[in-house]
Scaffold this active site. Structure first.
Site, PDB file in Angstrom:
ATOM      1  N   GLY A  71       0.813  -1.218   0.000  1.00  0.00           N
ATOM      2  CA  GLY A  71       0.000   0.000   0.000  1.00  0.00           C
ATOM      3  C   GLY A  71       0.846   1.267   0.000  1.00  0.00           C
ATOM      4  O   GLY A  71       0.514   2.254  -0.664  1.00  0.00           O
ATOM      5  N   THR A  72       1.945   1.245   0.728  1.00  0.00           N
ATOM      6  CA  THR A  72       2.796   2.435   0.825  1.00  0.00           C
ATOM      7  C   THR A  72       3.332   2.815  -0.552  1.00  0.00           C
ATOM      8  O   THR A  72       3.286   3.982  -0.954  1.00  0.00           O
ATOM      9  CB  THR A  72       3.961   2.164   1.806  1.00  0.00           C
ATOM     10  OG1 THR A  72       3.399   1.885   3.082  1.00  0.00           O
ATOM     11  CG2 THR A  72       4.898   3.351   1.908  1.00  0.00           C
ATOM     12  N   ASN A 151      -7.812   4.006   8.784  1.00  0.00           N
ATOM     13  CA  ASN A 151      -7.294   2.800   9.430  1.00  0.00           C
ATOM     14  C   ASN A 151      -7.413   2.824  10.946  1.00  0.00           C
ATOM     15  O   ASN A 151      -7.430   1.780  11.584  1.00  0.00           O
ATOM     16  CB  ASN A 151      -5.828   2.581   9.035  1.00  0.00           C
ATOM     17  CG  ASN A 151      -5.007   3.841   9.099  1.00  0.00           C
ATOM     18  OD1 ASN A 151      -5.323   4.848   8.443  1.00  0.00           O
ATOM     19  ND2 ASN A 151      -3.954   3.822   9.885  1.00  0.00           N
ATOM     20  N   GLN A 179      -7.631  -0.225   3.531  1.00  0.00           N
ATOM     21  CA  GLN A 179      -8.467  -0.814   4.583  1.00  0.00           C
ATOM     22  C   GLN A 179      -9.824  -1.295   4.071  1.00  0.00           C
ATOM     23  O   GLN A 179     -10.570  -1.915   4.824  1.00  0.00           O
ATOM     24  CB  GLN A 179      -8.692   0.206   5.722  1.00  0.00           C
ATOM     25  CG  GLN A 179      -7.425   0.554   6.493  1.00  0.00           C
ATOM     26  CD  GLN A 179      -6.920  -0.586   7.377  1.00  0.00           C
ATOM     27  OE1 GLN A 179      -7.664  -1.513   7.725  1.00  0.00           O
ATOM     28  NE2 GLN A 179      -5.653  -0.543   7.747  1.00  0.00           N
ATOM     29  N   SER A 199      -3.457  -3.211  -0.618  1.00  0.00           N
ATOM     30  CA  SER A 199      -2.352  -3.895   0.058  1.00  0.00           C
ATOM     31  C   SER A 199      -2.726  -5.344   0.361  1.00  0.00           C
ATOM     32  O   SER A 199      -3.819  -5.613   0.869  1.00  0.00           O
ATOM     33  CB  SER A 199      -2.035  -3.163   1.369  1.00  0.00           C
ATOM     34  OG  SER A 199      -1.114  -3.913   2.117  1.00  0.00           O
ATOM     35  N   HIS A 201      -1.500  -7.595   2.608  1.00  0.00           N
ATOM     36  CA  HIS A 201      -1.531  -8.154   3.970  1.00  0.00           C
ATOM     37  C   HIS A 201      -2.698  -7.680   4.821  1.00  0.00           C
ATOM     38  O   HIS A 201      -2.852  -8.100   5.964  1.00  0.00           O
ATOM     39  CB  HIS A 201      -0.192  -7.909   4.690  1.00  0.00           C
ATOM     40  CG  HIS A 201       0.059  -6.502   5.122  1.00  0.00           C
ATOM     41  ND1 HIS A 201       0.001  -6.122   6.436  1.00  0.00           N
ATOM     42  CD2 HIS A 201       0.385  -5.396   4.427  1.00  0.00           C
ATOM     43  CE1 HIS A 201       0.297  -4.836   6.531  1.00  0.00           C
ATOM     44  NE2 HIS A 201       0.535  -4.366   5.322  1.00  0.00           N
ATOM     45  N   THR A 237      12.151  -7.447 -11.708  1.00  0.00           N
ATOM     46  CA  THR A 237      11.570  -8.776 -11.896  1.00  0.00           C
ATOM     47  C   THR A 237      10.400  -8.955 -10.927  1.00  0.00           C
ATOM     48  O   THR A 237      10.498  -8.623  -9.749  1.00  0.00           O
ATOM     49  CB  THR A 237      12.642  -9.868 -11.655  1.00  0.00           C
ATOM     50  OG1 THR A 237      13.705  -9.619 -12.571  1.00  0.00           O
ATOM     51  CG2 THR A 237      12.086 -11.262 -11.873  1.00  0.00           C
ATOM     52  N   CYS A 326       1.923   3.278  19.473  1.00  0.00           N
ATOM     53  CA  CYS A 326       2.057   2.227  18.467  1.00  0.00           C
ATOM     54  C   CYS A 326       2.107   2.701  17.025  1.00  0.00           C
ATOM     55  O   CYS A 326       2.812   2.138  16.212  1.00  0.00           O
ATOM     56  CB  CYS A 326       0.920   1.241  18.588  1.00  0.00           C
ATOM     57  SG  CYS A 326       1.167   0.210  19.982  1.00  0.00           S
TER      58      CYS A 326
HETATM   59  N1  PLP Z   1      -2.724   3.059   3.878  1.00  0.00           N
HETATM   60  C1  PLP Z   1      -3.471   2.659   4.924  1.00  0.00           C
HETATM   61  C2  PLP Z   1      -4.804   3.278   5.149  1.00  0.00           C
HETATM   62  C3  PLP Z   1      -2.986   1.673   5.795  1.00  0.00           C
HETATM   63  O1  PLP Z   1      -3.719   1.294   6.823  1.00  0.00           O
HETATM   64  C4  PLP Z   1      -1.703   1.117   5.544  1.00  0.00           C
HETATM   65  C5  PLP Z   1      -1.126   0.131   6.478  1.00  0.00           C
HETATM   66  O2  PLP Z   1      -1.262   0.236   7.672  1.00  0.00           O
HETATM   67  C6  PLP Z   1      -0.990   1.554   4.420  1.00  0.00           C
HETATM   68  C7  PLP Z   1      -1.528   2.522   3.611  1.00  0.00           C
HETATM   69  C8  PLP Z   1       0.350   0.979   4.078  1.00  0.00           C
HETATM   70  O3  PLP Z   1       0.205  -0.286   3.471  1.00  0.00           O
HETATM   71  P1  PLP Z   1       1.444  -1.321   3.463  1.00  0.00           P
HETATM   72  O4  PLP Z   1       1.626  -1.800   4.855  1.00  0.00           O
HETATM   73  O5  PLP Z   1       1.013  -2.402   2.512  1.00  0.00           O
HETATM   74  O6  PLP Z   1       2.615  -0.576   2.924  1.00  0.00           O
END
Ligand code: PLP
Length: 399
Positions: A71-72, A151, A179, A199, A201, A237, A326
């Protein structure tokens, strides 16, 4: 001791079926998808099949899906990519104060390079007013980026309404759907977005893989240069196993959504929230009461600290999170809780319990049994006195 996981907004387990789907691509079907031999071609087929599954879940065309490392990266790609590619048109970006750091820090980076960013305020529920987006648009605006759901507090933003405004203005619209994808139904044309971040995970797929939906014709600059992978949009790759895992996770999410998973999780969440509000005094539900993520319960407990709640819950086998240390690794309360107007001392007492597909009614009963005792114990030890005036006894403010 029983162990209960209620931190699904942080990450989810990788589904066993996802792991099984990934396995052959480590040891048997390990070809490079860019090779023309049969090893390469079977890997290519698997990658394209995964792309099709993602596209189907969100109503996109497979060619509009670009795999990323999560996601990042998807957020960084959308924001920086649009900014660099469209800087001749303008240098203004609109976002909100409650975005994930992947969005906020990308915007802050661009500010250092001559871009101007408007960080929209939210109301006490964490909602953005579409009219505020309209008012913020200038002749220089090239991108609006607003998250689909938050989130921390779980509030679901009015993306469709914002999408209409942004489209009328002829500006690119990105939403961070990390999310929401796989948890509530999503259709990119209905939402009116040009880009959408996903994302793996967060939806029972593997970590370190994600995707950006990129509407056909979007003018964007690449983040990563090198080979011609991902149709010249992201070099390197391919992470074949990760992509296969994400594809399988999305396929399973689609089945769960069709099978009424949302209702099941919402029912458990509401039982949890109601149980806490009924049993414990001086608590406040953060986020919107109905426009919220199915699994999200975020509650502030007056006079105590989130960290101590987390440690006590952990000692009883329950994994949760808090809006204090956290999220950031610092002792600052979360920017999201401050943005909805909570004083820092109240924001410090937040607890986020996020439910997932495997949580049961017994899990909820267990938490409702142990949490009041933990709060009572911590309040007895608490140095805080007095009360926050704005906090009514157990407030869930309806809108
Ligand atoms: N955006 C939101 C709203 C998230 O909750 C998160 C992860 O906590 C991310 C982006 C980042 O995703 P990733 O952990 O796959 O980089």
């Amino acid at each position: 001791m029983k162990r209960i996981y209620m931190d699904h907004a942080a990450t989810t387990s990788t589904d066993v079926e996802v792991v099984e789907a990934m396995k052959p691509y480590f040891t048997q079907k390990y070809g490079n998808p860019n090779s023309i031999h049969s090893f390469g071609q079977e890997a290519r087929e698997a990658v394209e099949e995964a792309r099709e599954k993602i596209a189907r879940l969100i109503g996109a065309n497979p060619s509009e899906i670009v795999f990323t490392a999560g996601g990042t990266e998807a957020d960084n790609y959308a924001i920086k990519g649009i900014a660099w590619a469209n800087q001749k048109k303008g240098n203004h970006i609109i976002t909100s104060q409650i975005e994930h750091h992947a969005v906020l820090h990308s915007c802050q980076f661009l500010e250092k390079h001559g871009f101007k960013v408007t960080y929209l305020k939210v109301d006490k529920y964490g909602l953005i007013d579409p009219e505020d987006v309209k008012k913020a648009i200038t002749g220089q605006t090239i991108l609006v980026t607003i998250m689909h759901a938050n989130n921390e507090i779980g509030t679901i933003e009015p993306i469709k309404e914002i999408g209409k405004i942004v489209k009328e203005a002829g500006i690119y619209f990105h939403t961070d759907s990390v999310q929401t994808t796989g948890h509530i139904p999503i259709e990119v044309n209905d939402l009116g977005v040009d880009m959408l971040s996903i994302s793996g995970h967060k939806l029972y797929g593997p970590k370190g893989v994600g995707a950006l939906y990129l509407r056909k014709g979007t003018k964007i600059v690449n983040l990563i240069d090198g080979g011609a992978q991902e149709k010249n949009r992201r070099a390197g790759t391919e992470n074949v196993t990760g992509m296969v895992g994400l594809g399988k996770a999305v396929e399973l999410a689609e089945k769960r959504l069709a099978g009424g998973e949302v209702d099941k999780v919402v029912k458990l969440r509401d039982k949890l929230i109601t149980g806490i509000m009924d049993q414990i005094e001086n608590v406040r539900l953060n986020g919107h009461s109905t426009r919220r993520l199915p699994g999200n319960a975020n509650i502030c407990f007056e006079f105590i600290e989130g960290e101590s709640m987390l440690l006590n819950l952990d000692m009883k086998g329950v994994a949760a999170s808090s809006g204090s240390a956290c999220t950031s690794g610092s002792l600052e309360p979360s920017h999201v809780l401050l943005a909805i107007g909570l004083p820092p001392e109240i924001a410090h007492g937040s607890l986020r319990l996020t439910l997932g597909k495997d949580n049961t009614e017994e899990d909820i009963d267990y938490v409702l049994d142990i949490l009041p005792k933990i709060i009572e114990k911590l309040r007895a030890l608490s140095p805080f006195t007095g009360s926050w005036d704005g906090l009514k006894k157990n407030s869930v403010e309806e809108k």
